[in-house]
Design an enzyme around this catalytic site. Structure first.
Site, PDB file in Angstrom:
ATOM      1  CG  ASP A   1     -18.916  67.686  56.657  1.00  0.00           C
ATOM      2  OD1 ASP A   1     -19.863  68.017  57.211  1.00  0.00           O
ATOM      3  OD2 ASP A   1     -17.831  67.523  57.450  1.00  0.00           O
TER       4      ASP A   1
ATOM      5  CG  ASP B   1     -23.323  66.389  62.896  1.00  0.00           C
ATOM      6  OD1 ASP B   1     -22.389  65.654  62.149  1.00  0.00           O
ATOM      7  OD2 ASP B   1     -23.040  67.381  63.419  1.00  0.00           O
ATOM      8  CG  ASP B   2     -23.353  67.036  57.849  1.00  0.00           C
ATOM      9  OD1 ASP B   2     -22.671  68.044  57.607  1.00  0.00           O
ATOM     10  OD2 ASP B   2     -22.479  66.169  58.644  1.00  0.00           O
TER      11      ASP B   2
ATOM     12  CG  ASN C   1     -14.896  68.909  67.593  1.00  0.00           C
ATOM     13  OD1 ASN C   1     -14.217  69.722  66.886  1.00  0.00           O
ATOM     14  ND2 ASN C   1     -16.487  68.872  67.319  1.00  0.00           N
TER      15      ASN C   1
ATOM     16  CD  GLU D   1     -16.326  73.067  64.633  1.00  0.00           C
ATOM     17  OE1 GLU D   1     -16.977  71.879  64.041  1.00  0.00           O
ATOM     18  OE2 GLU D   1     -15.787  73.700  63.749  1.00  0.00           O
TER      19      GLU D   1
ATOM     20  CG  ASN E   1     -17.783  71.997  60.608  1.00  0.00           C
ATOM     21  OD1 ASN E   1     -17.406  70.808  60.256  1.00  0.00           O
ATOM     22  ND2 ASN E   1     -18.984  72.168  60.584  1.00  0.00           N
TER      23      ASN E   1
ATOM     24  CG  HIS F   1     -21.767  69.097  66.722  1.00  0.00           C
ATOM     25  ND1 HIS F   1     -21.520  69.657  67.791  1.00  0.00           N
ATOM     26  CD2 HIS F   1     -21.264  67.963  66.749  1.00  0.00           C
ATOM     27  CE1 HIS F   1     -20.428  68.831  68.562  1.00  0.00           C
ATOM     28  NE2 HIS F   1     -20.270  67.882  67.839  1.00  0.00           N
ATOM     29  CG  ASP F   2     -23.690  69.510  61.075  1.00  0.00           C
ATOM     30  OD1 ASP F   2     -23.105  70.480  61.635  1.00  0.00           O
ATOM     31  OD2 ASP F   2     -23.082  68.688  60.511  1.00  0.00           O
TER      32      ASP F   2
HETATM   33  C1  BDR Z   1     -18.702  69.604  63.121  1.00  0.00           C
HETATM   34  O1  BDR Z   1     -18.094  68.382  62.507  1.00  0.00           O
HETATM   35  C2  BDR Z   1     -18.407  67.430  62.016  1.00  0.00           C
HETATM   36  O2  BDR Z   1     -17.888  66.136  62.409  1.00  0.00           O
HETATM   37  C3  BDR Z   1     -19.994  67.495  62.104  1.00  0.00           C
HETATM   38  O3  BDR Z   1     -20.696  67.022  60.992  1.00  0.00           O
HETATM   39  C4  BDR Z   1     -20.149  68.836  62.532  1.00  0.00           C
HETATM   40  O4  BDR Z   1     -20.518  69.764  61.236  1.00  0.00           O
HETATM   41  C5  BDR Z   1     -18.755  69.447  64.635  1.00  0.00           C
HETATM   42  O5  BDR Z   1     -17.681  69.879  64.989  1.00  0.00           O
HETATM   43 CA    CA Z   2     -21.019  68.580  59.338  1.00  0.00          CA
END
Ligand code: BDR
Ligand code: CA
Length: 316
Positions: free
Chosen positions: A11, A15-16, A159, A165, A167, A240-241
């Protein structure tokens, strides 16, 4: 051992984007990409992915648009974290090529049949496309040996809610379908990714590098670092990613443990939580329906991961 190629679901998202840049810089092979709602709507995620693949010199990788919304709840996106455009409001030019034909879920099914057992499926966004692919083809899990997912939180806070979390929270029903399927699932949770924080030295190295990849990374990082200043001391952010993709190249960056898991679908305060049965011996899964054995990171070599990531982003 050479890493298997990957089929990526994402998505994109800051960070992707960093994950794709690092993975491709370090020799990772991406067969195709699907976009999904999450950080931004799925068509914007696809557009961002095409742009990032240009920077990565991987313009031959097809990108299909995926699910526009979760299976059983309204669409919610995260522009407050990733910027209105998903790439830190950096005003990127339009990508030079269009998205591929068909949906991201269809692409997963098609590639799984064309290359059975040959690739790892990596998801770094909500799991709607993977769930749809499983619904399209009940045999799918047999064709894909391994699924690596950035998602979940076990022993740390969520988060987007106290327990969830992002995703998983964006589509809990999809996440449970994916966990229940008969394939090997690794969840790269916040327990691990919140240890993987960029240091001032890492940031200096990225800022000082002159390659196109590093300049792009530095531009999108600015927004991410500013957003994370609300939650973390100093100017830093979690990877993260990038960690999920780094584990494809170097599985021995971590040790692992396996735990019975299911996604909470009904809890008022806990919907989207990844619930692990910590009571049981990992060798004996809970017998109740809905629980599945899922692999988690145990000890992560944070230093080595960060060094590899910085080397990847600053290469070339
Ligand atoms: C995940 O959620 C998205 O905001 C980031 O891209 C990552 O995949 C972290 O919780
Ligand atoms: Ca992501």
């Amino acid at each position: 051992m050479t890493a298997r190629p990957i089929l990526l679901d994402c998505d994109t998202g800051i960070d992707d984007a960093l994950a794709i840049l690092d993975f491709t810089a370090r020799g990772g092979e991406v067969l195709a990409v699907g976009s999904v709602h999450g950080n931004v709507p799925a068509p914007i995620g696809a557009r961002n992915t095409l742009r990032v693949l240009e920077i990565a010199g991987a313009e031959d990788v097809p990108v299909c648009v995926g699910a526009a919304r979760p299976l059983a709840q309204p669409l919610l996106t995260a522009e407050h974290v990733h910027g209105q455009d998903g790439l830190g409001n950096t005003n990127q030019p339009s990508p030079r090529r269009p998205v591929g034909e068909g949906s991201a879920a269809e692409q997963i099914v098609r590639l799984a049949h064309a290359r059975p057992g040959e690739f790892t499926l990596v998801a770094i966004g909500p799991l709607t496309n993977l769930a749809l692919a499983l619904l399209l083809d009940p045999e799918l899990a047999r064709l894909i040996p391994e699924v690596i997912i950035m998602g979940g939180a076990v022993g740390v806070a969520g988060n987007v809610s106290p327990t969830a979390e992002a995703n998983i929270w964006h589509d809990p029903e999809a996440a449970q379908l994916v966990i229940e399927a008969d394939w090997k699932v690794t969840l790269v949770t916040l327990d691990a990714t919140m240890q993987a924080l960029l240091t001032p030295t890492d940031l200096e190295a990225i800022q000082g590098a002159t390659g196109e990849r590093a300049r792009f990374a530095w531009a999108i990082l600015d927004h991410y670092l500013t957003v994370y200043q609300q939650w973390l001391p100093g100017r830093t952010c979690p990877l993260h990613d990038p960690l999920a993709l780094a584990l494809v190249l170097d599985p021995d960056l971590a040790t692992y443990r396996t735990l019975p898991t299911q996604v909470e679908l009904r809890g008022l305060a806990t919907r989207g939580a990844t619930v692990c049965d910590l009571r049981t011996d990992p060798a004996s899964p809970s017998p109740e329906p809905g629980w599945r054995m899922v692999r988690y990171l145990d000890q992560l070599d944070v230093e080595r991961f960060r060094a590899l990531f910085v080397a990847g982003i600053t290469a070339g």
